[in-house]
Design a protein around this motif. Sequence first.
Motif, PDB file in Angstrom:
ATOM      1  N   VAL A   7      36.923  -9.647  30.107  1.00 36.14           N
ATOM      2  CA  VAL A   7      38.065  -9.263  29.661  1.00 36.14           C
ATOM      3  C   VAL A   7      37.948  -8.486  28.265  1.00 36.14           C
ATOM      4  CG1 VAL A   7      40.264 -10.336  28.590  1.00 36.14           C
ATOM      5  CG2 VAL A   7      39.242 -11.246  30.758  1.00 36.14           C
ATOM      6  N   ASN A   8      38.669  -7.407  28.095  1.00 31.34           N
ATOM      7  CA  ASN A   8      38.611  -6.679  26.784  1.00 31.34           C
ATOM      8  C   ASN A   8      37.190  -6.104  26.441  1.00 31.34           C
ATOM      9  OD1 ASN A   8      41.296  -6.976  26.044  1.00 31.34           O
ATOM     10  ND2 ASN A   8      40.969  -8.859  24.860  1.00 31.34           N
ATOM     11  N   VAL A   9      36.347  -6.218  27.200  1.00 29.27           N
ATOM     12  CA  VAL A   9      35.074  -5.571  27.405  1.00 29.27           C
ATOM     13  C   VAL A   9      34.832  -4.522  28.334  1.00 29.27           C
ATOM     14  CG1 VAL A   9      32.555  -5.712  27.362  1.00 29.27           C
ATOM     15  CG2 VAL A   9      34.122  -7.387  26.224  1.00 29.27           C
ATOM     16  N   GLN A  10      34.998  -4.864  29.687  1.00 27.00           N
ATOM     17  CA  GLN A  10      34.583  -3.642  30.761  1.00 27.00           C
ATOM     18  C   GLN A  10      36.136  -3.398  31.073  1.00 27.00           C
ATOM     19  OE1 GLN A  10      32.649  -6.679  33.239  1.00 27.00           O
ATOM     20  NE2 GLN A  10      30.594  -5.368  32.978  1.00 27.00           N
ATOM     21  N   ASP A  11      36.562  -2.445  30.417  1.00 27.69           N
ATOM     22  CA  ASP A  11      37.773  -1.777  30.666  1.00 27.69           C
ATOM     23  C   ASP A  11      38.294  -0.609  31.783  1.00 27.69           C
ATOM     24  OD1 ASP A  11      36.694  -0.253  29.145  1.00 27.69           O
ATOM     25  OD2 ASP A  11      38.203  -0.122  27.688  1.00 27.69           O
ATOM     26  N   MET A  12      37.229  -0.313  32.295  1.00 26.23           N
ATOM     27  CA  MET A  12      37.050   0.852  33.556  1.00 26.23           C
ATOM     28  C   MET A  12      36.248   0.375  34.410  1.00 26.23           C
ATOM     29  SD  MET A  12      36.600   4.395  31.591  1.00 26.23           S
ATOM     30  CE  MET A  12      38.160   5.169  32.093  1.00 26.23           C
ATOM     31  N   CYS A  13      36.539   1.007  35.851  1.00 29.32           N
ATOM     32  CA  CYS A  13      35.957   0.780  37.019  1.00 29.32           C
ATOM     33  C   CYS A  13      34.888   2.322  37.099  1.00 29.32           C
ATOM     34  CB  CYS A  13      36.511   0.917  38.066  1.00 29.32           C
ATOM     35  SG  CYS A  13      37.606  -0.623  38.167  1.00 29.32           S
ATOM     36  N   GLN A  14      33.643   1.895  37.658  1.00 31.65           N
ATOM     37  CA  GLN A  14      32.728   3.147  37.553  1.00 31.65           C
ATOM     38  C   GLN A  14      32.236   3.362  39.304  1.00 31.65           C
ATOM     39  OE1 GLN A  14      29.475   3.424  34.686  1.00 31.65           O
ATOM     40  NE2 GLN A  14      28.017   3.616  36.336  1.00 31.65           N
ATOM     41  N   LYS A  15      32.050   4.638  39.805  1.00 32.43           N
ATOM     42  CA  LYS A  15      31.625   4.681  40.905  1.00 32.43           C
ATOM     43  C   LYS A  15      30.514   5.745  40.995  1.00 32.43           C
ATOM     44  CE  LYS A  15      33.683   6.380  45.356  1.00 32.43           C
ATOM     45  NZ  LYS A  15      34.694   6.514  46.092  1.00 32.43           N
ATOM     46  N   GLU A  16      29.471   5.604  41.479  1.00 25.98           N
ATOM     47  CA  GLU A  16      28.227   6.307  41.558  1.00 25.98           C
ATOM     48  C   GLU A  16      28.156   6.860  43.148  1.00 25.98           C
ATOM     49  OE1 GLU A  16      24.666   5.219  39.532  1.00 25.98           O
ATOM     50  OE2 GLU A  16      25.829   3.800  38.491  1.00 25.98           O
ATOM     51  N   VAL A  17      28.066   8.029  43.188  1.00 26.58           N
ATOM     52  CA  VAL A  17      27.743   8.559  44.780  1.00 26.58           C
ATOM     53  C   VAL A  17      26.455   9.329  44.627  1.00 26.58           C
ATOM     54  CG1 VAL A  17      28.604   9.982  46.239  1.00 26.58           C
ATOM     55  CG2 VAL A  17      30.276   8.866  44.932  1.00 26.58           C
ATOM     56  N   LEU A  18      25.526   8.819  45.201  1.00 24.70           N
ATOM     57  CA  LEU A  18      24.173   9.238  45.456  1.00 24.70           C
ATOM     58  C   LEU A  18      23.847   9.949  46.702  1.00 24.70           C
ATOM     59  CD1 LEU A  18      23.898   5.985  44.140  1.00 24.70           C
ATOM     60  CD2 LEU A  18      22.083   7.472  43.236  1.00 24.70           C
ATOM     61  N   VAL A  19      23.318  11.263  46.782  1.00 25.94           N
ATOM     62  CA  VAL A  19      22.865  11.800  47.984  1.00 25.94           C
ATOM     63  C   VAL A  19      21.549  11.714  48.256  1.00 25.94           C
ATOM     64  CG1 VAL A  19      23.138  14.045  49.479  1.00 25.94           C
ATOM     65  CG2 VAL A  19      25.086  13.323  47.815  1.00 25.94           C
ATOM     66  N   LYS A  20      21.184  10.632  49.183  1.00 25.14           N
ATOM     67  CA  LYS A  20      19.589  10.591  49.288  1.00 25.14           C
ATOM     68  C   LYS A  20      19.358  11.194  50.932  1.00 25.14           C
ATOM     69  CE  LYS A  20      19.248   6.725  46.497  1.00 25.14           C
ATOM     70  NZ  LYS A  20      18.632   5.490  46.405  1.00 25.14           N
ATOM     71  N   PRO A  21      18.128  11.278  51.370  1.00 24.98           N
ATOM     72  CA  PRO A  21      17.662  11.969  52.457  1.00 24.98           C
ATOM     73  C   PRO A  21      18.404  11.138  53.626  1.00 24.98           C
ATOM     74  CG  PRO A  21      15.768  11.732  51.081  1.00 24.98           C
ATOM     75  CD  PRO A  21      16.927  10.929  50.425  1.00 24.98           C
ATOM     76  N   ASP A  22      18.667   9.761  53.554  1.00 26.55           N
ATOM     77  CA  ASP A  22      18.956   8.965  54.677  1.00 26.55           C
ATOM     78  C   ASP A  22      20.693   9.149  54.664  1.00 26.55           C
ATOM     79  OD1 ASP A  22      19.151   7.511  52.487  1.00 26.55           O
ATOM     80  OD2 ASP A  22      18.734   5.567  53.470  1.00 26.55           O
ATOM     81  N   GLY A  23      21.224   9.710  53.809  1.00 25.47           N
ATOM     82  CA  GLY A  23      22.809   9.805  53.687  1.00 25.47           C
ATOM     83  C   GLY A  23      23.470   9.691  52.084  1.00 25.47           C
ATOM     84  N   ILE A  24      24.402   9.469  52.195  1.00 25.77           N
ATOM     85  CA  ILE A  24      25.425   9.037  51.011  1.00 25.77           C
ATOM     86  C   ILE A  24      25.146   7.423  50.559  1.00 25.77           C
ATOM     87  CG2 ILE A  24      27.346   9.215  49.747  1.00 25.77           C
ATOM     88  CD1 ILE A  24      28.175  11.883  51.662  1.00 25.77           C
TER      89      ILE A  24
END
Length: 140
Positions: free
Chosen positions: A46-63
């Motif tokens: 509460v009142n600290v983490q006010d967003m969602c984050q998404k990381e998309v990494l492209v690696k040799p074995d897929g996303i």
Amino acid sequence: MRLLVFATLFGVFLDAGDALQIQCYQCEEMKQNDCSTPEYVVNCTVNVQDMCQKEVLVKPDGIHYRKSCASSGACLIASSGYQQFCTGRLNSVCISCCNTALCNGPKRKRPALSAATSSLLRTHRQLLLFLPALMLLPLT
């Protein structure tokens, strides 16, 4: 007595209104966007983490995907810092931030247009194409 009850209830509602909490998906190094299911939903701090984050990494074995709660400052700095590495090619890293519930999940599909709406749009398009021709006619 009524005033005391009213003041107490008003204070409870006021405190509840001040707290900002968001829900996000949270997972580490998942493939195929698998972690956008109810078991991966978390309540952010509460009142600290006010967003969602998404990381998309492209690696040799897929996303691969990493999803988490984040503070707006940390998320925005990370996303802008990795912008140059967001190419969509091998070893690419893309970080995005959003601030609505479960917004770091899969993209929602847009609803299909109904037949009536589609017909109406076609009619409007035809009128818009005809309008410039009308403007060229002399006014007499």
